[in-house]
Enzyme design. Structure first.
Site, PDB file in Angstrom:
ATOM      1  N   SER A   1      -0.485   8.154  -0.271  1.00 36.20           N
ATOM      2  CA  SER A   1       0.476   9.226  -0.590  1.00 36.20           C
ATOM      3  C   SER A   1      -0.044  10.555  -0.055  1.00 36.20           C
ATOM      4  O   SER A   1       0.724  11.447   0.291  1.00 36.20           O
ATOM      5  CB  SER A   1       0.674   9.325  -2.096  1.00 36.20           C
ATOM      6  OG  SER A   1       0.980   8.061  -2.639  1.00 36.20           O
ATOM      7  N   ARG A   2      -1.359  10.697   0.013  1.00 39.26           N
ATOM      8  CA  ARG A   2      -1.960  11.974   0.443  1.00 39.26           C
ATOM      9  C   ARG A   2      -1.831  12.219   1.956  1.00 39.26           C
ATOM     10  O   ARG A   2      -2.015  13.353   2.395  1.00 39.26           O
ATOM     11  CB  ARG A   2      -3.432  12.025   0.039  1.00 39.26           C
ATOM     12  CG  ARG A   2      -3.621  12.217  -1.452  1.00 39.26           C
ATOM     13  CD  ARG A   2      -5.078  12.444  -1.794  1.00 39.26           C
ATOM     14  NE  ARG A   2      -5.256  12.894  -3.154  1.00 39.26           N
ATOM     15  CZ  ARG A   2      -5.642  12.123  -4.174  1.00 39.26           C
ATOM     16  NH1 ARG A   2      -5.863  10.842  -3.976  1.00 39.26           N
ATOM     17  NH2 ARG A   2      -5.795  12.623  -5.377  1.00 39.26           N
TER      18      ARG A   2
ATOM     19  N   GLY B   1       3.129   7.026  -8.054  1.00 42.22           N
ATOM     20  CA  GLY B   1       4.402   7.348  -7.397  1.00 42.22           C
ATOM     21  C   GLY B   1       4.244   7.762  -5.949  1.00 42.22           C
ATOM     22  O   GLY B   1       3.195   7.598  -5.346  1.00 42.22           O
TER      23      GLY B   1
ATOM     24  N   LYS C   1      -7.638  -0.730  -1.377  1.00 39.22           N
ATOM     25  CA  LYS C   1      -7.764   0.626  -0.810  1.00 39.22           C
ATOM     26  C   LYS C   1      -8.648   1.475  -1.734  1.00 39.22           C
ATOM     27  O   LYS C   1      -9.490   2.244  -1.289  1.00 39.22           O
ATOM     28  CB  LYS C   1      -6.358   1.222  -0.676  1.00 39.22           C
ATOM     29  CG  LYS C   1      -6.270   2.714  -0.685  1.00 39.22           C
ATOM     30  CD  LYS C   1      -6.365   3.249   0.701  1.00 39.22           C
ATOM     31  CE  LYS C   1      -6.122   4.728   0.812  1.00 39.22           C
ATOM     32  NZ  LYS C   1      -6.188   5.513  -0.385  1.00 39.22           N
TER      33      LYS C   1
ATOM     34  N   HIS D   1       1.954   0.330  -1.903  1.00 36.92           N
ATOM     35  CA  HIS D   1       2.379   0.077  -3.285  1.00 36.92           C
ATOM     36  C   HIS D   1       3.330  -1.124  -3.342  1.00 36.92           C
ATOM     37  O   HIS D   1       3.207  -1.988  -4.209  1.00 36.92           O
ATOM     38  CB  HIS D   1       3.134   1.288  -3.841  1.00 36.92           C
ATOM     39  CG  HIS D   1       2.339   2.548  -3.923  1.00 36.92           C
ATOM     40  ND1 HIS D   1       2.586   3.630  -3.110  1.00 36.92           N
ATOM     41  CD2 HIS D   1       1.314   2.912  -4.726  1.00 36.92           C
ATOM     42  CE1 HIS D   1       1.750   4.601  -3.403  1.00 36.92           C
ATOM     43  NE2 HIS D   1       0.958   4.197  -4.379  1.00 36.92           N
TER      44      HIS D   1
HETATM   45  P1  AMP Z   1      -1.847   5.296  -6.441  1.00 32.59           P
HETATM   46  O1  AMP Z   1      -0.384   5.554  -6.566  1.00 32.59           O
HETATM   47  O2  AMP Z   1      -2.477   5.971  -5.273  1.00 32.59           O
HETATM   48  O3  AMP Z   1      -2.592   5.491  -7.739  1.00 32.59           O
HETATM   49  O4  AMP Z   1      -1.972   3.747  -6.113  1.00 32.59           O
HETATM   50  C1  AMP Z   1      -1.421   2.769  -6.950  1.00 32.59           C
HETATM   51  C2  AMP Z   1      -1.920   1.412  -6.525  1.00 32.59           C
HETATM   52  O5  AMP Z   1      -1.533   1.167  -5.166  1.00 32.59           O
HETATM   53  C3  AMP Z   1      -3.456   1.304  -6.567  1.00 32.59           C
HETATM   54  O6  AMP Z   1      -3.809   0.011  -7.040  1.00 32.59           O
HETATM   55  C4  AMP Z   1      -3.841   1.490  -5.122  1.00 32.59           C
HETATM   56  O7  AMP Z   1      -5.063   0.879  -4.786  1.00 32.59           O
HETATM   57  C5  AMP Z   1      -2.680   0.804  -4.419  1.00 32.59           C
HETATM   58  N1  AMP Z   1      -2.580   1.281  -3.035  1.00 32.59           N
HETATM   59  C6  AMP Z   1      -2.445   2.556  -2.610  1.00 32.59           C
HETATM   60  N2  AMP Z   1      -2.438   2.597  -1.262  1.00 32.59           N
HETATM   61  C7  AMP Z   1      -2.584   1.319  -0.832  1.00 32.59           C
HETATM   62  C8  AMP Z   1      -2.659   0.691   0.452  1.00 32.59           C
HETATM   63  N3  AMP Z   1      -2.600   1.392   1.573  1.00 32.59           N
HETATM   64  N4  AMP Z   1      -2.802  -0.656   0.489  1.00 32.59           N
HETATM   65  C9  AMP Z   1      -2.887  -1.391  -0.637  1.00 32.59           C
HETATM   66  N5  AMP Z   1      -2.812  -0.859  -1.874  1.00 32.59           N
HETATM   67  C10 AMP Z   1      -2.662   0.464  -1.971  1.00 32.59           C
END
Ligand code: AMP
Length: 288
Positions: free
Chosen positions: A186-187, A31, A149, A37
């Site tokens: 997100s961070r 999220g 990423k 995303h």
């Molecule tokens: P997260 O919500 O951080 O667990 O990320 C969910 C998905 O989005 C994961 O497959 C991440 O690798 C992808 N994701 C997060 N940030 C990026 C970004 N800047 N570029 C491409 N994919 C991303």
């Protein structure tokens, strides 16, 4: 767009789609969605009739000392964004729905998880593979989309699927960056203005590392030292967790760049741990 909160309802939804013979594309997330995303969602939409996204801040991938409680959340904003992208359903389960009180089963990829983030976060990938396997069982997708990423995460999940004979096709997607090169995350929201400005050095140092290699340097420690010097010049840097040069597939450290590699970094700016990476292809023939 449906918002689904129970495992039973999610399984029922997917079953109906599968019965109609149409593919499901799945994008698991925690999220607080940004363009990174949404790029996965768009790719999924291109390739599948139905796209399901999950939003679940998975407690088993956070160590007790990590930022689970501070992890940013915005269900309303996320839902609006996903609706606009034409997502068919969002799966937003509670923690108890996924991990009832007597929960005790985990899945682990043993080797690929040892290096990089696995060194400083030894229980992290066990949590990731467990939740992804559970989500795959619940959502039953044909294809699942992961960002490069989190490169190690993508390789670990790819391996889990191969080892456990899952038919889900894992689709890696490119890193989406802000205008200044910083990888969207997100961070990033937790960074102060000064810290945010300094984080530009991560992408710059990765590009520098790549440039040095493409100009002929093959000694990993020299490349890593150049990058560490660049990152270390930033005032708000708290700690470098790692700057590593690894095999693109095994993610094992390489002393010499004699094949296609990944340069990966993990760094703390203030309290925020950021990761980023770049692929360096020196042998296009072996870039499977
Ligand atoms: P997260 O919500 O951080 O667990 O990320 C969910 C998905 O989005 C994961 O497959 C991440 O690798 C992808 N994701 C997060 N940030 C990026 C970004 N800047 N570029 C491409 N994919 C991303």
């Amino acid at each position: 767009m449906k918002i689904i909160r129970t495992v039973e309802e999610m399984k029922e939804f997917s079953k109906k789609i599968k019965e109609s013979g149409k593919p499901i594309g799945f994008v698991p997330t925690m999220g607080y969605l940004h363009e990174g995303h949404l790029s996965l969602v768009r790719k999924a939409k291109e390739e599948n009739n139905t796209v399901v996204t999950s939003i679940f801040v998975n407690p088993t991938q956070f160590a007790p000392t990590e930022d689970l409680d501070q992890y940013p959340r915005d269900e309303k904003g996320d839902s609006a964004k996903l609706k606009k992208e034409g997502v068919a359903a969002i799966f937003i389960p509670t923690i108890n729905e996924i991990y009832p009180v007597d929960y005790q089963t985990y899945v682990e990829v043993t080797e690929l998880t040892k290096n990089l983030c696995g060194r400083s976060r030894p229980t992290h990938f066990r949590g990731v593979t467990t939740i992804v396997l559970k989500l795959f069982k619940i959502v039953n997708p044909d294809r699942a989309y992961f960002g490069k990423k989190d490169y190690q995460q993508f390789r670990v999940i790819e391996k889990m699927c191969r080892d456990l004979n899952f038919d889900v096709k894992i689709v890696p997607c490119p890193i989406v960056r802000e205008k200044d090169g910083v990888a969207m995350s997100s961070r990033n929201k937790h960074l102060t203005e000064k810290e945010r400005r300094d984080t530009i050095i991560l992408h710059q140092s990765l590009e520098k590392g790549k440039e040095i290699i493409l100009n002929g340097e093959r000694n990993s420690s020299k490349i890593i030292q150049t990058m560490k010097n660049m990152i270390g010049s930033k005032k708000t840097l708290k700690k470098i967790d790692y700057v590593s040069i690894v095999d693109l597939y095994t993610l094992k450290d390489l002393h010499y760049v004699d094949r296609n590699i990944l340069i990966a970094v993990a760094v703390y700016f203030g309290k925020v741990r950021l990761i980023d990476n770049i692929e360096v292809i020196i042998d296009a023939k072996n870039n499977a």
